[in-house]
Scaffold this motif. Sequence first.
Motif, PDB file in Angstrom:
ATOM      1  N   ARG A  24      37.672   4.806  10.392  1.00 45.37           N
ATOM      2  CA  ARG A  24      38.596   5.281   9.359  1.00 45.37           C
ATOM      3  C   ARG A  24      38.970   6.743   9.552  1.00 45.37           C
ATOM      4  O   ARG A  24      39.969   7.214   9.010  1.00 45.37           O
ATOM      5  N   GLY A  25      38.162   7.483  10.312  1.00 42.70           N
ATOM      6  CA  GLY A  25      38.431   8.902  10.526  1.00 42.70           C
ATOM      7  C   GLY A  25      39.466   9.145  11.611  1.00 42.70           C
ATOM      8  O   GLY A  25      39.994   8.219  12.227  1.00 42.70           O
ATOM      9  N   ARG A  26      39.767  10.409  11.832  1.00 45.85           N
ATOM     10  CA  ARG A  26      40.695  10.804  12.882  1.00 45.85           C
ATOM     11  C   ARG A  26      39.926  11.120  14.151  1.00 45.85           C
ATOM     12  O   ARG A  26      38.768  11.533  14.115  1.00 45.85           O
ATOM     13  N   SER A  27      40.597  10.979  15.263  1.00 46.39           N
ATOM     14  CA  SER A  27      39.916  11.031  16.556  1.00 46.39           C
ATOM     15  C   SER A  27      39.614  12.454  17.034  1.00 46.39           C
ATOM     16  O   SER A  27      40.256  13.427  16.617  1.00 46.39           O
ATOM     17  N   VAL A  28      38.641  12.521  17.927  1.00 44.54           N
ATOM     18  CA  VAL A  28      38.284  13.742  18.647  1.00 44.54           C
ATOM     19  C   VAL A  28      38.231  13.415  20.138  1.00 44.54           C
ATOM     20  O   VAL A  28      37.753  12.344  20.522  1.00 44.54           O
ATOM     21  N   VAL A  29      38.732  14.339  20.946  1.00 38.99           N
ATOM     22  CA  VAL A  29      38.701  14.191  22.398  1.00 38.99           C
ATOM     23  C   VAL A  29      37.923  15.360  23.000  1.00 38.99           C
ATOM     24  O   VAL A  29      38.097  16.506  22.583  1.00 38.99           O
ATOM     25  N   VAL A  40      39.200  18.834  21.379  1.00 33.62           N
ATOM     26  CA  VAL A  40      40.430  18.753  20.593  1.00 33.62           C
ATOM     27  C   VAL A  40      40.245  17.696  19.504  1.00 33.62           C
ATOM     28  O   VAL A  40      39.929  16.543  19.806  1.00 33.62           O
ATOM     29  N   ALA A  41      40.465  18.100  18.256  1.00 34.93           N
ATOM     30  CA  ALA A  41      40.319  17.184  17.127  1.00 34.93           C
ATOM     31  C   ALA A  41      41.629  17.106  16.350  1.00 34.93           C
ATOM     32  O   ALA A  41      42.302  18.127  16.146  1.00 34.93           O
ATOM     33  N   ASP A  42      41.965  15.905  15.947  1.00 38.79           N
ATOM     34  CA  ASP A  42      43.079  15.695  15.025  1.00 38.79           C
ATOM     35  C   ASP A  42      42.542  16.045  13.645  1.00 38.79           C
ATOM     36  O   ASP A  42      41.983  15.207  12.942  1.00 38.79           O
ATOM     37  N   LYS A  65      31.556  10.683   8.658  1.00 41.05           N
ATOM     38  CA  LYS A  65      31.375  11.324   7.360  1.00 41.05           C
ATOM     39  C   LYS A  65      30.950  12.771   7.543  1.00 41.05           C
ATOM     40  O   LYS A  65      29.929  13.057   8.173  1.00 41.05           O
ATOM     41  N   TYR A  66      31.722  13.679   6.938  1.00 45.04           N
ATOM     42  CA  TYR A  66      31.490  15.104   7.162  1.00 45.04           C
ATOM     43  C   TYR A  66      30.089  15.541   6.745  1.00 45.04           C
ATOM     44  O   TYR A  66      29.404  16.245   7.492  1.00 45.04           O
ATOM     45  N   ASN A  67      29.644  15.125   5.543  1.00 44.74           N
ATOM     46  CA  ASN A  67      28.344  15.604   5.075  1.00 44.74           C
ATOM     47  C   ASN A  67      27.211  15.135   5.988  1.00 44.74           C
ATOM     48  O   ASN A  67      26.211  15.846   6.165  1.00 44.74           O
ATOM     49  N   ALA A 151      36.494   9.952  24.126  1.00 46.50           N
ATOM     50  CA  ALA A 151      37.285   9.804  22.901  1.00 46.50           C
ATOM     51  C   ALA A 151      36.426   9.148  21.842  1.00 46.50           C
ATOM     52  O   ALA A 151      35.736   8.165  22.131  1.00 46.50           O
ATOM     53  N   MET A 152      36.457   9.680  20.620  1.00 50.93           N
ATOM     54  CA  MET A 152      35.653   9.135  19.523  1.00 50.93           C
ATOM     55  C   MET A 152      36.502   9.028  18.264  1.00 50.93           C
ATOM     56  O   MET A 152      37.426   9.812  18.055  1.00 50.93           O
ATOM     57  N   GLY A 153      36.137   8.086  17.399  1.00 53.97           N
ATOM     58  CA  GLY A 153      36.735   7.983  16.080  1.00 53.97           C
ATOM     59  C   GLY A 153      38.148   7.444  16.090  1.00 53.97           C
ATOM     60  O   GLY A 153      38.813   7.379  17.124  1.00 53.97           O
ATOM     61  N   GLY A 154      38.633   7.046  14.896  1.00 58.08           N
ATOM     62  CA  GLY A 154      39.980   6.501  14.791  1.00 58.08           C
ATOM     63  C   GLY A 154      40.160   5.320  15.711  1.00 58.08           C
ATOM     64  O   GLY A 154      39.290   4.464  15.845  1.00 58.08           O
ATOM     65  N   GLN A 155      41.291   5.267  16.388  1.00 56.15           N
ATOM     66  CA  GLN A 155      41.557   4.217  17.368  1.00 56.15           C
ATOM     67  C   GLN A 155      41.095   4.710  18.746  1.00 56.15           C
ATOM     68  O   GLN A 155      41.895   4.994  19.640  1.00 56.15           O
ATOM     69  N   ALA A 156      39.788   4.839  18.892  1.00 56.58           N
ATOM     70  CA  ALA A 156      39.214   5.451  20.090  1.00 56.58           C
ATOM     71  C   ALA A 156      39.584   4.703  21.369  1.00 56.58           C
ATOM     72  O   ALA A 156      39.765   5.318  22.426  1.00 56.58           O
ATOM     73  N   ASP A 157      39.711   3.380  21.300  1.00 56.34           N
ATOM     74  CA  ASP A 157      40.051   2.606  22.496  1.00 56.34           C
ATOM     75  C   ASP A 157      41.441   2.969  23.008  1.00 56.34           C
ATOM     76  O   ASP A 157      41.654   3.100  24.213  1.00 56.34           O
ATOM     77  N   ALA A 158      42.394   3.130  22.091  1.00 51.59           N
ATOM     78  CA  ALA A 158      43.754   3.501  22.490  1.00 51.59           C
ATOM     79  C   ALA A 158      43.782   4.907  23.081  1.00 51.59           C
ATOM     80  O   ALA A 158      44.471   5.162  24.080  1.00 51.59           O
TER      81      ALA A 158
END
Length: 229
Positions: A24-29, A40-42, A65-67, A151-158
């Motif tokens: 559900r989160g935004r991706s990080v590369v 680089v993070a969205d 989750k940030y916390n 690549a992690m988070g969000g649509q990490a596979d794409a």
Amino acid sequence: MPFYVSPEQQMKDKADYARKGIARGRSVVVLQFADGILFVADNPSRALHKISEIYDRIAFAAVGKYNEFENLRLGGVRYADVNGYQYDRRDVTARGLANVYAQSLGTIFTETNKPYEVELVVAEVGEDADTDQIYRLTFDGSVADEHGYVAMGGQADAVAAALKDRYREGASLADALRTAVSSLEAQDADRRLEARSLEVAVLDRNREHRLFRRLPAARIEELLGEQAS
């Protein structure tokens, strides 16, 4: 009669729960470039960072989750400070920190009802690209030794598929940043990421002592505007 769930089903349910939360989160590369490691993070937030310094040559990136990942980051900083003070600063390594995180995440996953909804990268920049270290840790404490990019988070596979096509070893900072941003945009064909909606940092092997630095929006915009080499 108490409701029974097999251990296998319980582990599967926990894993599915954690994966959905992370997605559900935004991706990080995270990717290597000629002079170090780029993060680089969205992430349009100026206060809630997904990318942080841990120690002299070590940085941390997270999704979920940030916390929860902030608790892990703070624990990593304490671990690094204590070990660097008691022994030697050179004894603080990304590998050691990854092992600590793996134990913590594994214990939380197996012994609590709710797993952490997080995925982490711990990276250490070396004297050259061959000695860089990048470790990816998942919610259950699994560790993978990565090379080139993550690549992690969000649509990490794409995002990972786009990185596979676009990543080049030994790229300049500007080229690596454009690769990361275009790969993050691959999640949504209609979305264009601007400098103010990005969180960018580097571990720069050419600096002295503390090698971590954040890039302000003006510098990000400048790099994105440079001609490809």
